[in-house]
Structure formats: C-alpha cells, structure tokens
Design a protein around this motif. Sequence first.
Motif, PDB file in Angstrom:
ATOM      1  N   THR A 149      45.492  22.398  58.244  1.00  0.00           N
ATOM      2  CA  THR A 149      45.760  21.121  57.600  1.00  0.00           C
ATOM      3  C   THR A 149      46.078  20.116  58.695  1.00  0.00           C
ATOM      4  N   TYR A 150      45.384  19.000  58.695  1.00  0.00           N
ATOM      5  CA  TYR A 150      45.545  17.985  59.726  1.00  0.00           C
ATOM      6  C   TYR A 150      46.344  16.800  59.169  1.00  0.00           C
ATOM      7  N   TYR A 151      47.241  16.283  60.017  1.00  0.00           N
ATOM      8  CA  TYR A 151      48.121  15.192  59.616  1.00  0.00           C
ATOM      9  C   TYR A 151      47.984  14.014  60.566  1.00  0.00           C
ATOM     10  N   CYS A 152      47.851  12.844  60.012  1.00  0.00           N
ATOM     11  CA  CYS A 152      47.883  11.608  60.777  1.00  0.00           C
ATOM     12  C   CYS A 152      49.341  11.185  60.939  1.00  0.00           C
ATOM     13  N   THR A 153      49.717  10.725  62.128  1.00  0.00           N
ATOM     14  CA  THR A 153      51.107  10.345  62.361  1.00  0.00           C
ATOM     15  C   THR A 153      51.219   8.996  63.068  1.00  0.00           C
ATOM     16  N   LYS A 154      52.332   8.350  62.814  1.00  0.00           N
ATOM     17  CA  LYS A 154      52.696   7.131  63.539  1.00  0.00           C
ATOM     18  C   LYS A 154      53.696   7.503  64.617  1.00  0.00           C
ATOM     19  N   GLY A 155      53.500   7.021  65.814  1.00  0.00           N
ATOM     20  CA  GLY A 155      54.431   7.292  66.884  1.00  0.00           C
ATOM     21  C   GLY A 155      55.726   6.506  66.746  1.00  0.00           C
ATOM     22  N   LYS A 156      56.803   7.072  67.328  1.00  0.00           N
ATOM     23  CA  LYS A 156      58.080   6.366  67.324  1.00  0.00           C
ATOM     24  C   LYS A 156      58.035   5.192  68.300  1.00  0.00           C
ATOM     25  N   THR A 157      57.199   5.319  69.331  1.00  0.00           N
ATOM     26  CA  THR A 157      57.088   4.287  70.359  1.00  0.00           C
ATOM     27  C   THR A 157      55.619   3.958  70.602  1.00  0.00           C
ATOM     28  N   ASN A 158      55.377   3.156  71.620  1.00  0.00           N
ATOM     29  CA  ASN A 158      54.006   2.798  71.972  1.00  0.00           C
ATOM     30  C   ASN A 158      53.358   3.807  72.920  1.00  0.00           C
ATOM     31  N   THR A 159      54.109   4.794  73.401  1.00  0.00           N
ATOM     32  CA  THR A 159      53.566   5.750  74.369  1.00  0.00           C
ATOM     33  C   THR A 159      53.220   7.077  73.693  1.00  0.00           C
ATOM     34  N   VAL A 160      52.569   7.945  74.463  1.00  0.00           N
ATOM     35  CA  VAL A 160      52.197   9.260  73.936  1.00  0.00           C
ATOM     36  C   VAL A 160      53.369  10.229  73.961  1.00  0.00           C
ATOM     37  N   TYR A 161      54.522   9.797  74.475  1.00  0.00           N
ATOM     38  CA  TYR A 161      55.657  10.702  74.676  1.00  0.00           C
ATOM     39  C   TYR A 161      56.755  10.587  73.633  1.00  0.00           C
ATOM     40  N   GLY A 162      56.631   9.673  72.694  1.00  0.00           N
ATOM     41  CA  GLY A 162      57.764   9.364  71.833  1.00  0.00           C
ATOM     42  C   GLY A 162      57.905  10.179  70.565  1.00  0.00           C
ATOM     43  N   GLY A 163      56.957  11.054  70.270  1.00  0.00           N
ATOM     44  CA  GLY A 163      57.048  11.791  69.023  1.00  0.00           C
ATOM     45  C   GLY A 163      56.616  10.950  67.839  1.00  0.00           C
ATOM     46  N   ALA A 164      56.661  11.544  66.651  1.00  0.00           N
ATOM     47  CA  ALA A 164      56.186  10.875  65.439  1.00  0.00           C
ATOM     48  C   ALA A 164      57.332  10.643  64.470  1.00  0.00           C
ATOM     49  N   ASP A 165      57.266   9.511  63.759  1.00  0.00           N
ATOM     50  CA  ASP A 165      58.312   9.267  62.774  1.00  0.00           C
ATOM     51  C   ASP A 165      57.785   9.137  61.349  1.00  0.00           C
ATOM     52  N   TYR A 166      56.486   9.006  61.184  1.00  0.00           N
ATOM     53  CA  TYR A 166      55.900   8.989  59.846  1.00  0.00           C
ATOM     54  C   TYR A 166      54.659   9.874  59.841  1.00  0.00           C
ATOM     55  N   TRP A 167      54.506  10.577  58.713  1.00  0.00           N
ATOM     56  CA  TRP A 167      53.402  11.519  58.563  1.00  0.00           C
ATOM     57  C   TRP A 167      52.629  11.192  57.298  1.00  0.00           C
ATOM     58  N   GLY A 168      51.309  11.249  57.410  1.00  0.00           N
ATOM     59  CA  GLY A 168      50.491  11.105  56.214  1.00  0.00           C
ATOM     60  C   GLY A 168      50.377  12.436  55.486  1.00  0.00           C
ATOM     61  N   LYS A 169      49.782  12.383  54.319  1.00  0.00           N
ATOM     62  CA  LYS A 169      49.481  13.624  53.613  1.00  0.00           C
ATOM     63  C   LYS A 169      48.387  14.349  54.378  1.00  0.00           C
ATOM     64  N   GLY A 170      48.424  15.622  54.397  1.00  0.00           N
ATOM     65  CA  GLY A 170      47.475  16.391  55.176  1.00  0.00           C
ATOM     66  C   GLY A 170      46.082  16.428  54.581  1.00  0.00           C
ATOM     67  N   THR A 171      45.112  16.629  55.448  1.00  0.00           N
ATOM     68  CA  THR A 171      43.738  16.855  55.023  1.00  0.00           C
ATOM     69  C   THR A 171      43.312  18.231  55.511  1.00  0.00           C
ATOM     70  N   GLN A 172      42.606  18.948  54.673  1.00  0.00           N
ATOM     71  CA  GLN A 172      42.211  20.307  55.019  1.00  0.00           C
ATOM     72  C   GLN A 172      40.893  20.318  55.765  1.00  0.00           C
ATOM     73  N   VAL A 173      40.884  21.025  56.884  1.00  0.00           N
ATOM     74  CA  VAL A 173      39.662  21.288  57.632  1.00  0.00           C
ATOM     75  C   VAL A 173      39.473  22.796  57.667  1.00  0.00           C
ATOM     76  N   THR A 174      38.333  23.240  57.178  1.00  0.00           N
ATOM     77  CA  THR A 174      38.027  24.661  57.160  1.00  0.00           C
ATOM     78  C   THR A 174      36.710  24.879  57.892  1.00  0.00           C
ATOM     79  N   VAL A 175      36.752  25.738  58.908  1.00  0.00           N
ATOM     80  CA  VAL A 175      35.570  26.030  59.712  1.00  0.00           C
ATOM     81  C   VAL A 175      35.176  27.476  59.453  1.00  0.00           C
ATOM     82  N   SER A 176      34.000  27.655  58.919  1.00  0.00           N
ATOM     83  CA  SER A 176      33.521  28.996  58.616  1.00  0.00           C
ATOM     84  C   SER A 176      32.729  29.566  59.786  1.00  0.00           C
ATOM     85  N   SER A 177      32.817  30.860  59.940  1.00  0.00           N
ATOM     86  CA  SER A 177      32.121  31.504  61.074  1.00  0.00           C
ATOM     87  C   SER A 177      30.717  31.947  60.681  1.00  0.00           C
TER      88      SER A 177
END
Length: 119
Positions: free
Chosen positions: A91-119
Amino acid sequence: VQLQASGGGLVQAGGSLTQSCVASGFTFGAYAMGWWRQAPGKERELVAIVSSSGDKYYLKSVRGRFTISRDNSKNTVYLQMNSLKPEDTATYYCTKGKTNTVYGGADYWGKGTQVTVSS
C-alpha cells in the motif's frame, strides 16, 4: 490538508505504473512531498521524497526504477514506477513533509493506494 492519491493497481512484473497525488490546504511549493509504502507484515518505509527545491531521495531498492517528480502549478506529486517487481507490492501513501527538505519527515498522510505486482 488533503492528499488525494490515484494510480495504483495490478500489474505484471516488469510493468509500469504512475501514481499521482493532488494536494490542497497548504502552500504546496513550500514543502517536501513524499511517497511511503507498507507491505503486509512489514514496516512502513520511505520510497521517495522530493524537496521544495527539487532535491530527491530514493529507497535503495527502487533507485533507477522509480522517479518522483512534482508540478507546483498543479499541486501534484508523481511517482513513476518502472520495472516493477513482486516485492514492490504494498500500500503506497502520499505524504506532506514537515519542512521543505528531504530530512524533515512527514506530518500528513493520504489514504493509501494498493499496488500489486504479479510474478
């Protein structure tokens, strides 16, 4: 803050998917945006993140296969996923960062979307 993701689905190994996340309720261009995922029985992990200035970070296992990008004019962040593997199933989640950098972590999460890869 609202994060509306779309684009998940079922795909065969080696295939591609592009996920989109439309954001609202904040100044989109001022924050980092990311994608996380969680597979059954596993910890949630950061897949990719893009800073407000365009710096990017990728999980080692997706480097060279996934590309994160953002369009500030559309308040949208994308995750292009190529050469998908069964281990990308999660399940993949889109997130908003706490800051403008890649180091700040996330403070808001979207609803997840399912990705299923079959072999």
